[in-house]
Design a protein around this motif. Structure first.
Motif, short mmCIF file in Angstrom:
data_model
loop_
_atom_site.label_atom_id
_atom_site.label_comp_id
_atom_site.label_asym_id
_atom_site.label_seq_id
_atom_site.Cartn_x
_atom_site.Cartn_y
_atom_site.Cartn_z
N UNK A 7 0.86 -1.19 0.00
CA UNK A 7 0.00 0.00 0.00
C UNK A 7 0.89 1.23 0.00
N UNK A 8 0.30 2.39 -0.17
CA UNK A 8 1.07 3.63 -0.16
C UNK A 8 1.79 3.81 1.18
N UNK A 9 1.12 3.50 2.27
CA UNK A 9 1.72 3.65 3.60
C UNK A 9 2.89 2.69 3.79
N UNK A 10 2.74 1.45 3.33
CA UNK A 10 3.83 0.48 3.45
C UNK A 10 5.02 0.89 2.59
N UNK A 11 4.75 1.40 1.38
CA UNK A 11 5.83 1.87 0.52
C UNK A 11 6.54 3.05 1.15
N UNK A 12 5.80 3.95 1.78
CA UNK A 12 6.41 5.12 2.40
C UNK A 12 7.37 4.72 3.52
N UNK A 13 7.05 3.68 4.25
CA UNK A 13 7.95 3.20 5.29
C UNK A 13 9.21 2.58 4.71
N UNK A 14 9.08 1.92 3.57
CA UNK A 14 10.24 1.27 2.95
C UNK A 14 11.21 2.27 2.34
N UNK A 15 10.68 3.27 1.63
CA UNK A 15 11.57 4.19 0.91
C UNK A 15 11.78 5.50 1.66
N UNK A 16 11.20 5.61 2.84
CA UNK A 16 11.39 6.79 3.71
C UNK A 16 10.92 8.09 3.07
N UNK A 17 9.80 8.01 2.36
CA UNK A 17 9.11 9.18 1.84
C UNK A 17 7.75 9.23 2.52
N UNK A 18 7.24 10.42 2.73
CA UNK A 18 5.91 10.57 3.29
C UNK A 18 4.88 10.03 2.30
N UNK A 19 3.82 9.39 2.80
CA UNK A 19 2.79 8.83 1.94
C UNK A 19 2.15 9.90 1.07
N UNK A 20 2.00 11.09 1.61
CA UNK A 20 1.43 12.20 0.85
C UNK A 20 2.33 12.58 -0.33
N UNK A 21 3.64 12.57 -0.13
CA UNK A 21 4.59 12.87 -1.20
C UNK A 21 4.48 11.82 -2.31
N UNK A 22 4.34 10.57 -1.93
CA UNK A 22 4.18 9.51 -2.93
C UNK A 22 2.92 9.74 -3.75
N UNK A 23 1.81 10.03 -3.08
CA UNK A 23 0.54 10.24 -3.78
C UNK A 23 0.55 11.48 -4.66
N UNK A 24 1.14 12.57 -4.18
CA UNK A 24 1.03 13.84 -4.89
C UNK A 24 2.17 14.14 -5.85
N UNK A 25 3.38 13.65 -5.57
CA UNK A 25 4.52 14.03 -6.40
C UNK A 25 5.12 12.89 -7.20
N UNK A 26 5.11 11.68 -6.66
CA UNK A 26 5.77 10.56 -7.34
C UNK A 26 4.82 9.77 -8.23
N UNK A 27 3.59 9.57 -7.77
CA UNK A 27 2.63 8.78 -8.54
C UNK A 27 2.30 9.50 -9.84
#
Length: 78
Positions: A7-27
């Motif tokens: 999930x986004x939250x699990x990925x954020x823990x693995x790559x040390x990025x905030x879940x919001x950053x993943x959703x808004x900037x990386x996805x």
């Protein structure tokens, strides 16, 4: 076909990025649908394919090590 889905939250823990950053900037700019993530059963839920995310992180990091930045934002890989 044994892949690890996160999930986004699990990925954020693995790559040390905030879940919001993943959703808004990386996805959809770095992490692409069909390559790095899927929407199972056509739903809203997003599952990231860990092996593909990890591979691209390492590939981009190794390419950047041999790149020379140019004045107008490009890079020279020679």
């Amino acid at each position: 076909m044994s892949q690890e889905y996160l999930t986004t939250e699990e990925l954020s823990q693995r790559i040390k990025y905030d879940a919001r950053t993943i959703r808004e900037r990386l996805k959809d700019s770095v992490l692409l649908e069909g390559i790095h993530y899927i929407r199972p059963f056509g739903g809203r839920k997003i599952l990231y394919i860990w092996e593909r995310v990890e591979k691209d992180m390492y590939d981009q990091a190794s390419n950047a090590a041999f790149a020379v930045p140019m004045a107008r934002g490009g890079v020279c890989r020679g």
